[in-house]
Every structure is written in C-alpha cells, then in structure tokens.
Motif scaffolding. Structure first.
Motif, short mmCIF file in Angstrom:
data_model
loop_
_atom_site.label_atom_id
_atom_site.label_comp_id
_atom_site.label_asym_id
_atom_site.label_seq_id
_atom_site.Cartn_x
_atom_site.Cartn_y
_atom_site.Cartn_z
N PHE A 190 24.29 75.22 11.96
CA PHE A 190 23.61 75.77 11.02
C PHE A 190 22.50 76.97 11.73
O PHE A 190 21.64 76.64 11.92
CB PHE A 190 23.31 74.94 10.17
N HIS A 191 22.77 77.97 11.44
CA HIS A 191 21.97 79.18 11.81
C HIS A 191 21.06 79.72 10.92
O HIS A 191 21.77 79.66 9.33
CB HIS A 191 22.80 80.10 11.90
N GLY A 192 20.29 80.57 10.57
CA GLY A 192 19.94 81.62 9.96
C GLY A 192 17.85 81.56 9.94
O GLY A 192 17.83 80.61 11.12
N ILE A 229 20.68 76.31 24.45
CA ILE A 229 19.27 76.98 24.04
C ILE A 229 20.95 77.94 23.27
O ILE A 229 22.13 78.27 23.96
CB ILE A 229 18.77 78.12 24.88
N HIS A 230 20.40 78.88 22.90
CA HIS A 230 21.43 80.04 22.55
C HIS A 230 21.06 81.81 22.07
O HIS A 230 19.11 81.36 21.63
CB HIS A 230 21.80 79.54 20.31
N ALA A 231 21.60 82.49 22.40
CA ALA A 231 21.26 83.85 21.91
C ALA A 231 22.50 84.60 22.00
O ALA A 231 23.94 84.43 21.90
CB ALA A 231 20.81 84.23 23.19
N LEU A 282 26.44 81.46 23.50
CA LEU A 282 26.37 83.07 24.11
C LEU A 282 26.35 83.30 23.17
O LEU A 282 26.27 84.97 23.16
CB LEU A 282 26.88 83.32 25.69
N GLY A 283 26.34 83.27 21.73
CA GLY A 283 26.75 83.87 20.57
C GLY A 283 27.77 84.52 20.22
O GLY A 283 28.98 84.37 20.90
N GLY A 284 28.07 85.09 19.06
CA GLY A 284 29.28 86.70 19.43
C GLY A 284 29.17 87.17 20.10
O GLY A 284 29.03 88.31 20.91
N GLY A 285 29.88 88.53 18.90
CA GLY A 285 30.13 89.79 19.00
C GLY A 285 31.26 90.22 19.81
O GLY A 285 30.51 91.86 19.58
N PHE A 286 31.67 89.79 20.46
CA PHE A 286 33.18 90.75 20.88
C PHE A 286 33.60 91.84 19.81
O PHE A 286 34.30 91.58 18.40
CB PHE A 286 34.27 89.51 21.16
N GLY A 287 33.46 92.49 20.18
CA GLY A 287 34.47 94.09 19.50
C GLY A 287 35.79 94.10 19.47
O GLY A 287 36.17 93.12 20.22
N GLY A 316 32.97 85.79 15.10
CA GLY A 316 33.70 85.73 13.82
C GLY A 316 34.32 87.39 13.59
O GLY A 316 35.64 86.70 13.80
N ARG A 317 34.22 88.15 14.22
CA ARG A 317 35.04 89.61 13.56
C ARG A 317 36.27 89.43 14.55
O ARG A 317 37.28 89.75 14.27
CB ARG A 317 33.66 90.38 13.57
N SER A 318 35.28 88.78 15.91
CA SER A 318 37.31 89.61 16.86
C SER A 318 38.76 88.08 16.27
O SER A 318 39.38 88.24 16.71
CB SER A 318 36.44 88.79 18.41
N ILE A 371 32.83 97.36 1.99
CA ILE A 371 30.66 97.79 2.43
C ILE A 371 30.68 98.53 3.57
O ILE A 371 29.45 99.64 4.10
CB ILE A 371 29.01 96.80 1.79
N ARG A 372 31.20 98.07 4.51
CA ARG A 372 31.22 98.86 5.94
C ARG A 372 31.29 100.35 6.59
O ARG A 372 30.63 100.75 6.95
CB ARG A 372 32.19 98.03 6.88
N PRO A 373 32.39 101.37 5.66
CA PRO A 373 31.81 102.36 5.54
C PRO A 373 30.68 102.85 5.09
O PRO A 373 30.25 103.92 5.93
CB PRO A 373 33.76 102.73 5.08
N LEU A 398 27.83 101.61 4.63
CA LEU A 398 26.36 100.46 5.26
C LEU A 398 26.75 100.98 6.95
O LEU A 398 25.67 101.30 7.23
CB LEU A 398 26.75 99.03 5.18
N TYR A 399 27.54 101.06 6.88
CA TYR A 399 27.10 101.15 8.99
C TYR A 399 28.40 102.30 9.26
O TYR A 399 28.58 103.25 10.91
CB TYR A 399 28.17 100.04 9.07
N GLN A 400 28.31 102.92 8.43
CA GLN A 400 29.58 104.58 8.78
C GLN A 400 30.80 104.07 9.27
O GLN A 400 30.98 104.30 10.72
CB GLN A 400 28.60 105.21 9.73
N1 LLP Z 1 26.38 84.26 16.18
C1 LLP Z 1 25.59 84.50 15.70
C2 LLP Z 1 23.82 83.97 15.71
C3 LLP Z 1 25.46 85.39 14.62
O1 LLP Z 1 24.03 86.67 14.53
C4 LLP Z 1 26.68 86.63 14.57
C5 LLP Z 1 26.80 87.69 13.93
C6 LLP Z 1 27.68 85.69 15.32
C7 LLP Z 1 27.74 85.57 16.13
C8 LLP Z 1 29.27 86.94 14.90
O2 LLP Z 1 29.30 87.99 15.38
P1 LLP Z 1 30.77 89.05 15.29
O3 LLP Z 1 31.63 87.78 16.44
O4 LLP Z 1 31.53 88.61 13.78
O5 LLP Z 1 30.21 90.04 15.64
N2 LLP Z 1 27.81 92.88 8.88
C9 LLP Z 1 28.29 93.35 10.40
C10 LLP Z 1 27.96 92.36 10.58
C11 LLP Z 1 26.86 91.52 11.49
C12 LLP Z 1 27.01 90.40 12.63
C13 LLP Z 1 26.30 89.23 12.05
N3 LLP Z 1 25.94 88.40 12.74
C14 LLP Z 1 28.85 94.18 10.16
O6 LLP Z 1 30.29 93.88 9.42
O7 LLP Z 1 29.46 94.39 10.73
#
Ligand code: LLP
Length: 430
Positions: free
Chosen positions: A108-110, A205-207, A246-251, A289-291, A326-328, A330-332
């Motif tokens: 549970f994050h936030g 620990i998390h980031a 190490l969180g997410g964020g993989f493009g 998430g995204r990936s 909404i992404r185009p 909101l984020y171009q």
């Molecule tokens: N873990 C944490 C703590 C996060 O805050 C996020 C995304 C993820 C994992 C997952 O990141 P991903 O793998 O999906 O990149 N609405 C925005 C993205 C917001 C992401 C917020 N946090 C968009 O549409 O680009």
C-alpha cells in the motif's frame, strides 16, 4: 485470406487483429470507444521480467503498480500470474480485494493515506505498508496499537536522483512530495521511529525515480544509492534490509522516437551493480505498471466528422478523446494509430486526430498518417493500456468506455460501458 505482420501489428484481410480476434468485429460487438487488452501480451511481459531476474540469479518480487490500470479483471490476471500488486488508495485496495486478490501480496503506497485507508489496510492484513511520511508513521503506530496487530512496512525514500522524463513523471529528486529525504536526515529519523515500534516489522527500503524512463543509468545509480543507504543504516542502526524495492518506471514505445530498454538489459545491469556493491544482496522488488499493461492496450474509436482547412490542416474526429485518454493533453504524450479496417491501404494524408470534447486541446494525435478515411471507419490508437482507463473521466458527461480482454481467440467484456443512467446515479434533486 491474407495475414500480414507490420511493426508488430497483425492484420488479416485488411483488418487489425488483437489477440487472434478481428478488431473490427470487436468494435461492432461491443461498440466504441472501446479499450481492448491483449492478455497474452501482459502475461508474456511478466514472464520476461521473471526470466530476467532468474537469469541474473537475484531473489526478486514483481509488484504490478496497479494505478496504471486497476479493474477487478486485471487483478485476477495478476493473481493467476502469481505476482504482487501495489495499490495507492482505498479504492484500488477495495477493487483488488473484491477481485479476490490475496491481501498478503499487496503493498500500500501513497503520500497521504488517510486514517480510514490505513485502518482498512491493517484490518485486511495487507502485505506491506509503504511508509511515506512522519504523520503516517504516527497514524499507523496508533492503529496497530488499537487493533493489537503487527504489520510489515518499508520506508519510501527520496534518493536524490532525477529521472530524465516528463516533469510530472519525476519522483526521485530531493524536491518531491513523496518519501523521506535521505540528504537532510529525515530517512534516519524515520528509521529510528520504525525500529523502535514493536508492531512494525521493517522489511526494507523503497525508492521510485519516475515513470517512462529509457536507459539503464538511472536505475543503476538508484541501485548503487540504495546499497549506500543500506550500508549507512547497517552502521548506524545495525539494520540490513531484507528487500530493496527499486520502484517502477520502465519506459515503453509509444511512437518511433521511443527506444525502451528490455527487462533483461536493466535487470542484468542492476544485478551486476548490486553484486559488486554488497556480499549479501537483498531481495529485489520492482513495481512496473506501464510496461506490463501499456503495450497490450488498444483503444478503438469510430471516425466521425472531418474538417479540412484549405492549405492548412485536416482534423479527423473520433467518438472519444481526452475523457478516455488524458495523456496527450496532460503530458503532450505522443501516440500512433492505424485504421483498423483499412490495414492494407496506403497512407495518403497526415491529419490531426481530434477528440469529441469541447476543448481545443482535445487532440489525441497531432500528426497521424492515414489512408483515405470515411465516417464509420475504426481507428485503433496503440499502446493505450496504461494510465488510459485508470485516468478516464466524464468531462462533458461522456460515459466511460467498456473494457474487453482478448486471449486465445476469445473476447470477454470485463468492464461495462457506462450508461447515461450511471452518469446521473449519484446526482440528487434539489
Ligand atoms: N511505483 C511507484 C511508487 C509509482 O509512483 C509508480 C508510478 C510506479 C511504481 C509505476 O510506474 P510505471 O512503471 O507505470 O512507470 N499518469 C502518469 C504516470 C504516473 C506514474 C505515477 N507513479 C502517466 O500517464 O504517464
């Protein structure tokens, strides 16, 4: 019968195929706008993450960041795939529990979990609470005392690393609303509080440095930094984390300019770094998430009106828009599309793909190459699986689309289309 595969897209008799099904038939059967998810693609992506970790010989856990797409059916797919999930609100937690997702695999994050949300998490025995701030430590400590319960926690840290991505998608830099700052000593203070609380079991620990990141550098730097922090904690508190998250964020690739890294590339580099830095490498968790869901998602629209401004521009309008993506605006964000019923036709023009919302900024794609189109054609916007439905809204009182899963040649409705009655269901007379 002609089957063609171009740029990873399969077409049959000129129609786009998704998961073995004719997308034009899907549009007919379920109506448009329609989100379609190729579930096999989601399962493959998860397998790719898993096998990358296994190859790198790291203990690991994959935790699907469900904010990317959070409906009951996707939680059920994650349960079948035996991965963990993250939730960031009582609503996501509720949906996951309703889906029958095992609570011990939920993190549970936030940055501002409410008292009620924390009580809900504790009473449902979620696996881990990702502690984000001092207020939350205090709230949780009191709740655990009242409920006479213990729970696993992780500390979310802001490691001071900026990801090269959209400003709104950066989270790891020092000036961020998320997590305990490492530089100023907040992280140490939080550590002390948590270690002193006998009801909190500190798992690690998390980031998370940001979202839609290309390149391995940021993740390798993060791994390095987290080990450095762990070593400091060991010296200062005699604490060594069981888990580094190490969180997410993989493009992912939304258009031809995006060049994402493979799971193997970044996981092998992270593993090398970790093995160099410490003898006892903790279990590594990631939160994609995204990936996981992005590339598996398609949005099908019906083309309607068109406007040609001589010698200037053409607008081709579809029956959805910023309410379902909404992404185009909101984020171009830049997407690509194909005409699903004309996959075998040559492109003859470049047009703006406009949504139907009363907003000039409601342009789904700025420059899209198209064959000759007519009203009634089906436009499929690609890679819309992440942050599409989960960010959808009812601006202009447009109902949100339905969601269909396809797998092994079968389609299944997993979220109904909103109706006009649904739109007014919360309204009261005055
Ligand atoms: N873990 C944490 C703590 C996060 O805050 C996020 C995304 C993820 C994992 C997952 O990141 P991903 O793998 O999906 O990149 N609405 C925005 C993205 C917001 C992401 C917020 N946090 C968009 O549409 O680009």
């Amino acid at each position: 019968m002609e089957i063609m595969i171009i740029d990873d897209l399969t077409s049959k008799n000129g129609h786009l195929m998704i998961g073995g099904i004719d997308s034009v038939d899907l549009a007919k059967k379920y109506g448009t706008p329609l989100y379609v998810f190729d579930i096999d693609q989601i399962r493959s992506q998860i397998k790719e993450f898993k096998s990358a970790f296994e190859k790198a010989n790291l203990k690991y856990q994959i935790s699907y960041a469900s904010k990317a797409f959070a409906v009951k059916a996707i939680y059920q797919v994650m349960k079948q795939e035996n991965v963990h999930i993250d939730v960031v609100s009582g609503g996501e937690l509720y949906t996951a529990l309703q889906a029958g997702f095992p609570s011990d695999k939920i993190s549970f994050h936030g940055n501002n979990k409410s008292y009620d949300e924390l009580v809900m998490a504790v009473q449902n025995h979620v696996g881990v609470i990702m502690l984000d701030n001092f207020h939350e430590i205090e709230l949780l400590s009191n709740i655990l005392k009242n409920e006479k319960q213990q729970i696993k926690v992780m500390l979310r840290l802001t490691p001071g690393i900026s990801a090269h991505t959209h400003r709104y998608d950066q989270t790891g830099q020092t000036d961020s609303k998320f997590g305990f700052d490492v530089e100023s000593g907040q992280a140490d203070k939080a550590m002390k509080l948590v270690l002193e609380d006998s009801n909190m079991n500190l798992l690690g620990i998390h980031a998370h440095i940001g979202s839609q990141i290309f390149g391995t550098q940021g993740f390798v730097m993060l791994a390095q930094k987290m080990v450095e922090i762990a070593k400091r904690f060991q010296e200062k508190f005699n604490y060594w984390p069981e888990v580094i998250n190490l969180g997410g964020g993989f493009g992912i690739s939304y258009n031809e300019n995006d060049d994402p890294i493979t799971a193997n590339e970044f996981i092998s580099q992270i593993a090398t770094e970790l093995k160099q830095q410490c003898d006892q490498v903790p279990e590594i968790w990631i939160e994609p998430g995204r990936s996981i869901v992005g590339p598996a998602g398609y949005t099908l629209y019906t083309i309607g009106s068109r406007k040609d401004i001589p010698n200037l521009a053409s607008y081709v309008s579809v029956d959805g828009g910023m309410g379902d993506n909404i992404r185009p605006a909101l984020y171009q964000a830049k997407y690509e599309a194909v005409v699903a019923n004309k996959m075998d036709r040559k492109n003859i023009e470049t047009a703006h793909i406009a949504g139907k919302y009363c907003e000039s900024g409601d342009i789904l794609i700025d420059q899209q190459q198209l064959p000759e189109t007519q009203p009634g054609d089906i436009l499929a916007v690609l890679d819309t699986g992440a942050y599409g439905y989960s960010m959808a809204m009812n601006y202009n009182r447009n109902p949100r689309p339905a969601v269909v899963f396809v797998e092994k040649g079968q389609s299944k409705l997993v979220v109904k289309r909103e109706t006009y009655q649904d739109l007014t269901s919360l309204d009261l007379d005055y």
